[in-house]
Scaffold this motif. Structure first.
Motif, PDB file in Angstrom:
ATOM      1  N   PHE A  70       0.852  -1.186   0.000  1.00 24.19           N
ATOM      2  CA  PHE A  70       0.000   0.000   0.000  1.00 24.19           C
ATOM      3  C   PHE A  70       0.887   1.235   0.000  1.00 24.19           C
ATOM      4  CE2 PHE A  70      -3.037  -3.079   1.804  1.00 24.19           C
ATOM      5  CZ  PHE A  70      -4.085  -2.872   0.932  1.00 24.19           C
ATOM      6  N   VAL A  71       0.500   2.228  -0.779  1.00 22.94           N
ATOM      7  CA  VAL A  71       1.310   3.435  -0.929  1.00 22.94           C
ATOM      8  C   VAL A  71       0.459   4.668  -0.666  1.00 22.94           C
ATOM      9  CG1 VAL A  71       2.886   2.346  -2.566  1.00 22.94           C
ATOM     10  CG2 VAL A  71       0.850   3.534  -3.418  1.00 22.94           C
ATOM     11  N   ASP A  72       1.132   5.773  -0.319  1.00 24.94           N
ATOM     12  CA  ASP A  72       0.410   7.023  -0.115  1.00 24.94           C
ATOM     13  C   ASP A  72       0.313   7.783  -1.441  1.00 24.94           C
ATOM     14  OD1 ASP A  72       2.886   8.188  -0.567  1.00 24.94           O
ATOM     15  OD2 ASP A  72       3.213   8.755   1.534  1.00 24.94           O
ATOM     16  N   LYS A  73      -0.147   9.018  -1.397  1.00 25.35           N
ATOM     17  CA  LYS A  73      -0.366   9.790  -2.616  1.00 25.35           C
ATOM     18  C   LYS A  73       0.919  10.067  -3.382  1.00 25.35           C
ATOM     19  CE  LYS A  73      -4.566  12.035  -0.887  1.00 25.35           C
ATOM     20  NZ  LYS A  73      -5.221  13.315  -0.523  1.00 25.35           N
ATOM     21  N   SER A  74       2.043  10.024  -2.684  1.00 28.15           N
ATOM     22  CA  SER A  74       3.327  10.250  -3.346  1.00 28.15           C
ATOM     23  C   SER A  74       4.043   8.942  -3.670  1.00 28.15           C
ATOM     24  CB  SER A  74       4.229  11.119  -2.462  1.00 28.15           C
ATOM     25  OG  SER A  74       4.487  10.470  -1.237  1.00 28.15           O
ATOM     26  N   SER A  75       3.301   7.819  -3.583  1.00 28.56           N
ATOM     27  CA  SER A  75       3.814   6.468  -3.870  1.00 28.56           C
ATOM     28  C   SER A  75       4.812   5.969  -2.831  1.00 28.56           C
ATOM     29  CB  SER A  75       4.442   6.396  -5.274  1.00 28.56           C
ATOM     30  OG  SER A  75       3.455   6.619  -6.256  1.00 28.56           O
ATOM     31  N   LYS A  76       4.843   6.596  -1.669  1.00 30.44           N
ATOM     32  CA  LYS A  76       5.687   6.117  -0.585  1.00 30.44           C
ATOM     33  C   LYS A  76       5.025   4.900   0.059  1.00 30.44           C
ATOM     34  CE  LYS A  76       7.627   7.473   3.889  1.00 30.44           C
ATOM     35  NZ  LYS A  76       7.723   8.556   4.906  1.00 30.44           N
ATOM     36  N   PRO A  77       5.770   3.805   0.275  1.00 27.14           N
ATOM     37  CA  PRO A  77       5.179   2.603   0.870  1.00 27.14           C
ATOM     38  C   PRO A  77       4.659   2.859   2.290  1.00 27.14           C
ATOM     39  CG  PRO A  77       7.268   2.083  -0.173  1.00 27.14           C
ATOM     40  CD  PRO A  77       7.168   3.584  -0.140  1.00 27.14           C
ATOM     41  N   LEU A  78       3.447   2.380   2.544  1.00 23.36           N
ATOM     42  CA  LEU A  78       2.860   2.454   3.878  1.00 23.36           C
ATOM     43  C   LEU A  78       3.080   1.155   4.642  1.00 23.36           C
ATOM     44  CD1 LEU A  78      -0.554   4.132   2.946  1.00 23.36           C
ATOM     45  CD2 LEU A  78       1.467   5.246   3.910  1.00 23.36           C
TER      46      LEU A  78
END
Length: 539
Positions: free
Chosen positions: A26-34
Motif C-alpha cells: 500500500f502506498v500514499d499519494k506520493s507512492s511512498k510505501p505504507l
C-alpha cells in the motif's frame, strides 16, 4: 475476497522452501510505501465435506504457495466462514467453508535485527460471526511506533466451530469439539513456524484480540500455559474488552443443544451417531445457519472437553496454578474494558421484556447451574432493577458483567493474590473518538468496540490530530513498547489499579471501585462449581 481499498502495487516475497507469494504494497499519494499485505494465506487444509467438525489438518511439509515464475497470489482477504450478520441477516454469497486462512500485515522498510515483533490477532463477533478482513492497519503501521507483523486468522465460527455432542464424541473418532479454538491454535503454530519468512521474530509473539477475540486469547493463553516449554509460543497477551468467561458447559449439557439442532433439522433421534453425523455433513451451510437461528440454545460456544478446555480451568486461576505458570514463563497480560460495554451487548439476540426470557437467553451461553446462581444474585426478588427500564436493558448489563467487567476482575484479583501482579496491566476507557459516531450512536457513550480506534490507530476510520495525540500518549506508545518486549511506564502503583482514559482525554491511574463487585460475582460462580474442580487440573 475483495482486497482492502487504497492505492497499491504488487509485492513479491520469497518465502524460501514455501515458495513465492504475491501480495500488495500500500502506498500514499506520493507512492511512498505504507506497509505490505498478504490476504487469504492458507494455514491448514480445507475443513470441508468429511472434514467438517474435525480438527484442522496442517499443511503438508511439501506444501508450496507458488513458484518464482508463478507466485501464489494473495491480494484479497480470507474466506468467510458461514455466519449470520450481526442483525441476523444472511448473505450466503460471501461464505466459504474453506476459510482456514490468515491475513498478514508487514511494516514497510527494513526489519530490525532478529525481525519485527509479531502480533497474532484474533477477530471478535461473539464466536458467531466476524472476519479478519474487517481490519485495516495501514495507518497504524505507517504513522506510529507500533511496527509489528500482524497475523490475523479466520477460523470456524458458530456451529461450524463449536458444535458439541457427548454422543458423537463417544462414538465417532473423526469428530472433535472446540474446533474453532483448534483452528486458532494451528494458525498460531503456523505463525510460529513461518512468520520469519515474512520478516517476523518467531521468538517474540504476542497474542491478542477484541471481544470474542479476547475471550479466545484467554483460552489460547490457557492452552499454551498447559503445554511443555518446548511447545510454548506465547510471550505476552492482550485481552481487550472480554475476559475468561465462566467454565464452559460440559459435553453432557451441550448434548441438549445438539438434540435441539437435530429436531429443527428433522433428523430422527433414533439414528445412530454415525448416521446423524453423516446427515449433518451433507446439509448446506445456509440451512444449518437458519436452523441455528430457530433454536432456543442458539449460541454455539466452547465446551469443557478436557482436551482444549481443561476441567477446572477457572479454578486453576482461583487456586494460583495459572499465576505460577505465568510467572515461571514471564508471560505478561494487558486486560481492560470500556465504560459502557452494555449497550452493544444488550442488542445481541436480546430477550423479550420479561425475566423468564432473560433467564432462557443466559442459558444459551452458560451452564444452567451458573445461570440459576446469577439470577438469584442479580434479581433476588424477581423484579427489574431500579436502574433499568426494560429486561432487555438488564440483559445488556448482566451479559457485559459476565463477559467482561466482573470475571475480568475475578481473574485479575486471583493473579495478583498469587504473585503475578507484576505481569498484569489493567486499563479502562472512558473517552471515544469522533469517528466512532459513524458506527455507534453518540448516546451509547464509550461502548463495546469504540476503543479500537485507539488500539488500531483509527483502523478504517480517521482520527483527528488532537485525537491521535491523545491515543498516542494514553496507550499507543505503551502498546509499541509492549509488543517489542520493552518495559512500559503504565503509571499504576498497584497491579489492581486502572490506567483510565478519562472523558476529556486525560490519563488517571486510580483505584478500581468496581473490584469488590467483580470478585463477589466470581465467588458466586465458584461456589456453584462453575469455576471448575481441581481434580483434573494439570499444568
Amino acid at each position: 475476497m475483495a482486497k482492502p481499498q487504497g492505492a497499491s502495487k504488487p509485492y513479491i516475497r520469497d518465502i524460501e522452501y514455501r515458495g513465492f507469494v504475491e501480495g500488495l504494497t500500500f502506498v500514499d499519494k506520493s507512492s511512498k510505501p505504507l506497509c505490505h499485505y498478504f490476504g487469504g494465506v492458507p494455514y491448514a487444509l480445507p475443513p470441508i465435506g468429511p472434514f467438517r467438525w474435525q480438527k484442522p489438518r496442517p499443511l503438508p511439509a511439501c506444501y508450496r504457495y507458488g513458484t518464482r515464475a508463478n507466485p501464489g497470489r494473495y491480494v484479497g482477504g480470507c474466506s468467510i466462514c458461514p455466519q449470520p450478520q450481526p442483525n441476523d441477516d444472511l448473505d450466503p454469497t460471501s461464505w466459504d467453508e474453506d476459510c482456514l486462512q490468515c491475513n498478514i500485515w508487514i511494516p514497510a522498510g527494513n526489519a530490525p535485527k532478529g525481525g519485527w515483533p509479531v502480533l497474532f490477532w484474533i477477530h471478535g463477533g461473539f464466536l458467531q460471526f466476524g472476519s479478519p478482513n474487517e481490519d485495516d492497519l495501514r495507518h497504524m503501521l505507517s504513522e506510529t511506533a507500533c511496527k509489528a507483523v500482524v497475523v490475523s486468522p479466520a477460523y470456524r465460527l458458530n456451529l461450524f466451530g463449536f458444535l458439541s455432542s457427548a454422543e458423537l464424541c463417544e462414538s465417532s473418532p473423526d469428530i472433535s469439539t472446540n474446533v474453532g479454538f483448534w483452528d486458532q491454535r494451528l494458525a498460531l503454530e503456523w505463525t510460529h513456524q513461518n512468520v520469519s519468512y515474512f520478516g517476523g521474530d518467531a521468538s517474540n509473539i504476542t497474542i491478542g484480540g477484541y471481544s470474542a477475540g479476547s475471550h479466545s486469547t484467554f483460552h489460547q493463553l490457557a492452552y499454551d500455559l498447559g503445554v511443555s516449554d518446548s511447545k510454548a509460543i506465547v510471550r505476552r497477551a492482550l485481552m481487550l474488552s472480554n475476559g475468561p468467561g465462566m467454565q464452559p458447559k460440559s459435553l453432557e449439557e451441550a448434548q441438549g443443544q445438539f438434540d435441539e439442532l437435530l429436531d429443527v433439522l428433522q433428523i430422527p433421534q433414533t439414528l445412530s451417531a454415525a448416521e446423524k453425523l453423516a446427515k449433518l455433513r451433507t446439509i448446506e451451510p445456509k440451512k444449518l445457519i437458519q436452523a441455528s437461528q430457530k433454536m432456543k440454545y442458539h449460541q454455539f460456544r466452547a465446551v469443557t472437553d478436557g482436551s482444549f478446555v481443561r476441567y477446572g480451568l477457572l479454578n486453576e486461576i482461583d487456586s494460583g496454578i495459572f499465576a505460577r505458570q505465568m510467572v515461571r514463563r514471564g508471560v505478561k497480560l494487558i486486560m481492560g474494558e470500556c465504560r459502557d460495554e452494555h449497550f452493544v451487548y444488550g442488542i445481541w439476540r436480546a430477550p423479550k421484556n420479561n425475566i423468564d426470557s432473560l433467564f432462557r437467553r443466559l442459558q444459551a451461553d452458560y451452564p444452567l447451574a451458573a445461570c440459576e446462581a446469577l439470577m438469584q444474585y442479580y434479581y433476588p426478588d424477581g423484579k427489574l432493577p431500579a436502574d433499568c427500564k426494560t429486561w432487555q436493558e438488564a440483559f445488556g448489563y448482566i451479559y457485559a458483567d459476565i463477559q467482561i467487567h466482573h470475571l475480568e476482575r475475578g481473574m485479575a484479583s486471583a493473579l495478583v493474590r498469587h504473585g503475578a501482579g507484576h505481569l498484569l496491566y489493567r486499563y479502562r476507557m472512558e473517552w471515544r473518538a469522533q469517528c466512532c459516531d459513524k458506527q455507534w450512536p453518540r448516546e451509547w457513550g464509550v461502548t463495546h468496540g469504540t476503543d479500537m480506534a485507539i488500539w488500531f490507530w483509527g483502523d478504517e476510520r480517521v482520527l483527528t490530530k488532537k485525537e491521535k495525540k491523545i491515543a498516542k500518549a494514553a496507550f499507543h506508545d505503551s502498546l509499541a513498547k509492549y509488543l517489542n518486549g520493552e518495559d512500559m511506564d503504565w503509571g499504576t502503583d498497584n497491579p489492581l489499579h486502572l490506567r483510565t482514559l478519562k472523558p476529556k482525554g486525560t490519563i488517571v491511574c486510580e483505584e478500581d471501585k468496581w473490584l469488590e463487585d467483580g470478585v463477589r460475582v466470581w465467588d458466586v460462580l465458584r461456589k456453584v462449581g462453575y469455576t471448575g474442580n481441581m481434580l483434573n487440573a494439570k499444568l
